[in-house]
Design a protein around this motif. Structure first.
Motif, short mmCIF file in Angstrom:
data_model
loop_
_atom_site.label_atom_id
_atom_site.label_comp_id
_atom_site.label_asym_id
_atom_site.label_seq_id
_atom_site.Cartn_x
_atom_site.Cartn_y
_atom_site.Cartn_z
N GLY A 134 0.84 -1.21 0.00
CA GLY A 134 0.00 0.00 0.00
C GLY A 134 0.86 1.24 0.00
N GLU A 135 0.21 2.38 0.23
CA GLU A 135 0.95 3.64 0.18
C GLU A 135 2.12 3.62 1.16
OE1 GLU A 135 1.12 6.07 -1.95
OE2 GLU A 135 -0.32 4.77 -2.97
N HIS A 136 3.27 3.86 0.65
CA HIS A 136 4.44 3.93 1.50
C HIS A 136 5.52 4.65 0.69
CE1 HIS A 136 6.98 2.49 4.88
NE2 HIS A 136 7.96 2.65 4.00
N THR A 137 6.25 5.51 1.34
CA THR A 137 7.36 6.13 0.62
C THR A 137 8.61 6.05 1.49
OG1 THR A 137 6.67 8.26 1.51
CG2 THR A 137 6.05 7.79 -0.78
N SER A 138 9.74 6.21 0.86
CA SER A 138 11.01 6.21 1.60
C SER A 138 11.60 7.61 1.48
CB SER A 138 11.96 5.19 0.99
OG SER A 138 13.30 5.52 1.31
N GLU A 139 11.79 8.24 2.62
CA GLU A 139 12.37 9.59 2.59
C GLU A 139 13.75 9.58 1.95
OE1 GLU A 139 12.57 11.50 6.43
OE2 GLU A 139 10.41 11.18 6.71
N GLN A 140 14.49 8.54 2.25
CA GLN A 140 15.86 8.49 1.74
C GLN A 140 15.88 8.30 0.22
OE1 GLN A 140 18.81 9.13 3.53
NE2 GLN A 140 19.42 9.24 1.37
N VAL A 141 14.98 7.46 -0.27
CA VAL A 141 14.92 7.28 -1.73
C VAL A 141 14.50 8.60 -2.37
CG1 VAL A 141 13.70 6.12 -3.62
CG2 VAL A 141 14.50 4.80 -1.65
N ASP A 142 13.50 9.27 -1.81
CA ASP A 142 13.07 10.56 -2.35
C ASP A 142 14.23 11.56 -2.35
OD1 ASP A 142 10.62 9.47 -2.65
OD2 ASP A 142 9.67 10.48 -0.95
N ALA A 143 15.02 11.49 -1.30
CA ALA A 143 16.15 12.43 -1.20
C ALA A 143 17.17 12.16 -2.32
CB ALA A 143 16.81 12.33 0.17
N PHE A 144 17.41 10.89 -2.61
CA PHE A 144 18.35 10.58 -3.70
C PHE A 144 17.80 11.07 -5.04
CE2 PHE A 144 20.20 6.93 -1.05
CZ PHE A 144 21.39 7.61 -0.80
N ILE A 145 16.52 10.85 -5.26
CA ILE A 145 15.93 11.30 -6.53
C ILE A 145 16.04 12.83 -6.65
CG2 ILE A 145 13.73 11.52 -7.81
CD1 ILE A 145 14.54 8.67 -7.98
N GLU A 146 15.78 13.51 -5.55
CA GLU A 146 15.89 14.97 -5.57
C GLU A 146 17.31 15.42 -5.84
OE1 GLU A 146 13.86 17.45 -6.11
OE2 GLU A 146 12.61 15.65 -6.24
N GLU A 147 18.25 14.72 -5.23
CA GLU A 147 19.66 15.08 -5.42
C GLU A 147 20.05 14.93 -6.89
OE1 GLU A 147 22.25 12.89 -2.74
OE2 GLU A 147 24.01 13.45 -3.95
N LEU A 148 19.57 13.85 -7.50
CA LEU A 148 19.87 13.63 -8.91
C LEU A 148 19.24 14.73 -9.77
CD1 LEU A 148 20.85 11.92 -11.32
CD2 LEU A 148 18.80 10.50 -11.07
N ARG A 149 18.00 15.06 -9.45
CA ARG A 149 17.29 16.09 -10.21
C ARG A 149 18.02 17.44 -10.13
NH1 ARG A 149 12.08 14.93 -11.79
NH2 ARG A 149 11.49 13.58 -10.06
N ARG A 150 18.43 17.75 -8.92
CA ARG A 150 19.12 19.02 -8.70
C ARG A 150 20.44 19.04 -9.49
NH1 ARG A 150 20.94 19.06 -3.59
NH2 ARG A 150 19.01 18.04 -2.94
N PHE A 151 21.11 17.93 -9.45
CA PHE A 151 22.39 17.81 -10.17
C PHE A 151 22.18 18.05 -11.67
CE2 PHE A 151 25.52 14.66 -12.09
CZ PHE A 151 26.61 15.51 -11.99
N VAL A 152 21.17 17.40 -12.22
CA VAL A 152 20.89 17.53 -13.65
C VAL A 152 20.52 18.97 -14.00
CG1 VAL A 152 19.16 16.90 -15.40
CG2 VAL A 152 20.31 15.12 -14.06
N ARG A 153 19.73 19.61 -13.13
CA ARG A 153 19.27 20.97 -13.43
C ARG A 153 20.36 22.02 -13.25
NH1 ARG A 153 13.54 20.76 -10.31
NH2 ARG A 153 12.47 19.46 -11.86
N THR A 154 21.20 21.83 -12.25
CA THR A 154 22.06 22.95 -11.88
C THR A 154 23.52 22.83 -12.31
OG1 THR A 154 22.51 21.97 -9.72
CG2 THR A 154 20.65 23.50 -9.84
N VAL A 155 23.97 21.62 -12.61
CA VAL A 155 25.39 21.52 -12.96
C VAL A 155 25.52 21.37 -14.47
CG1 VAL A 155 27.55 20.25 -12.60
CG2 VAL A 155 25.85 20.40 -10.75
N PRO A 156 26.05 22.40 -15.15
CA PRO A 156 26.15 22.34 -16.61
C PRO A 156 27.10 21.23 -17.06
CG PRO A 156 26.86 24.49 -15.76
CD PRO A 156 26.60 23.63 -14.58
N TYR A 157 26.80 20.70 -18.21
CA TYR A 157 27.61 19.61 -18.76
C TYR A 157 28.99 20.14 -19.16
CZ TYR A 157 29.10 15.68 -21.56
OH TYR A 157 29.82 14.62 -22.05
#
Ligand code: ASP
Ligand code: MG
Length: 408
Positions: free
Chosen positions: A70-93
């Protein structure tokens, strides 16, 4: 593991064990998806990268929901996804740091999978300790294909294990970090190698690779009908097999085990009753044909411009240039004035050939090739697979035949 059932199946593996270090790879095709995230950044298509991140997030969220019913989330997994998203958005190639960026991106697959597994095992009463392998494995400063530095890593890993009450440890395969703290990866399918290094450092009794196959086969059953399981293999044959491109075990896996004579089992996932394949120092050599197709190859032909030199003298220049661009050669063929090299496809092939041209070579590249290797061939498989039409190069010894062809 690719779904919640795979994670649940871990309970079979854990059951009855007292001391276990579990190395986990990314779930399903997550590493490929992360490579696409990287490719999005590389080609300037950030939208694609973000889409891929959404898919990766959704895929893992679904596994988590399934695991907890059922509904369940992992804070730590969400944090990793956010970290990846931030990296992609903010660090130029930055092309000059492509490999470093690749490593930082793809490492999220293992960080996420181990988090899900460690949290879920805890929730069903299996006490365990999540290990951040980036803090335990010091690697060479060589992104995308680093080796673990044993002497530097051993005290770190031992301290991590000694410092925990838990007897079950969950760590990421495939990743470590270089001396500058940047995340490194050990080469695709490198989790086997991670486990072997852990086994070596902790003096394991044995190591088991749980795969979705019955054991090590002599050929890929999706391509060759001759495929059959091999019950016992020695270390040397296993290295040769892996080197020729058998995808079952990473070639770097064997050395850390051999150094301490630790047996390696390859067994079907979670099935403790299946014998699988046993690899150790004493198994006899295999005699059945081993057929291995290695895709994604490029064939490079180098010639001296003026025919005035013997190419051997130039070998060091050629191979140090390839090494500089991190291009791995798999087959080499030479004449007095010509050198043919079958190598892994690479982002840097053009740069490398430019550099070789500057050194005075004429270079031709044929991309999209396959390398077929048959060890212990017999007449039957030879006739069946070694079609001598339209090939780029072939090599024959009494025991082994290898042929490079354009992909068709
Ligand atoms: N997740 C990595 C890969 O897919 C490492 C591994 O699976 O062993 O290559
Ligand atoms: Mg994998």
């Amino acid at each position: 593991m690719r779904n919640a059932d795979g994670v649940r199946n871990l309970l079979n593996i854990v059951e009855g064990e007292r001391e276990l270090f579990i190395i986990v790879s990314a779930m399903g095709k997550t590493t490929n998806a992360l490579e696409e995230v990287f490719d999005g950044c590389r080609t300037g298509d950030i939208e694609l990268a973000e889409q891929k991140i959404d898919q990766i997030a959704a895929y893992h969220a679904e596994i988590i929901r399934d695991l907890y019913g059922g509904e369940h989330t992992s804070e730590q997994v969400d944090a990793f996804i956010e970290e990846l998203r931030r990296f992609v958005r903010t660090v130029p190639y930055d092309a000059s740091r492509a490999e470093e960026r690749y490593d930082r991106t793809v490492a999220f697959g293992e960080l996420i999978s181990t988090t899900i597994i460690s949290e879920w095992l805890g929730s069903v009463g299996v006490a365990n300790h999540w290990v951040d392998m980036r803090r335990c494995f010091v690697t060479q400063f060589r992104h995308k294909d680093a080796n673990v530095l044993l002497d530097e890593s051993a005290p770190l890993l031992r301290r991590e294990v000694a410092g925990s009450e838990a007897r079950i440890f969950i760590g990421q395969g495939f990743i470590g970090s270089a001396a500058d703290g940047s995340t490194t990866t050990l080469g695709r399918e490198g989790s086997d190698y991670s486990a072997a290094v852990v086994a070596n450092i902790l003096n394991a009794e044995s190591m088991t690779v749980w795969k979705d196959v019955d054991g090590i086969l002599n050929a890929d059953p999706k391509i060759f009908e001759e495929a059959q399981k091999i019950d016992a293999l020695n270390y040397v044959d296993t290295i040769e097999l892996a080197y020729s491109g058998a995808q079952i075990i990473h070639p770097k896996t064997i050395k850390p085990l051999q150094n301490k004579n630790i047996p390696l089992f390859v067994r079907p996932f979670g099935d403790k009753s299946a014998a699988g394949t046993r690899i150790d120092g004493s198994a006899p050599s295999v005699t059945i044909p081993i057929i291995i197709l290695k895709r994604n190859q490029s064939f490079l032909t180098l010639r001296s411009r003026d025919l005035s030199f013997v190419l051997e003298e130039k070998f060091p220049i050629v191979f140090s240039t390839l090494e500089r661009f991190r291009i791995k050669s798999n087959l080499i063929h030479n004449t007095a004035v010509e050198l043919g090299i079958c190598c892994e496809e690479s982002w840097h092939l053009q740069e490398a050939t430019e550099a070789l041209r500057e050194e005075g070579f004429e270079c031709e590249i044929c991309e999209q090739c396959n390398l077929l290797t048959i060890r212990h061939y017999n007449d039957e498989v030879f006739e069946k697979y070694i079609d001598c039409n339209d090939y780029l190069i072939s090599q024959l010894t009494p025991d082994t035949v290898r042929i490079v062809k354009r992909r068709f």
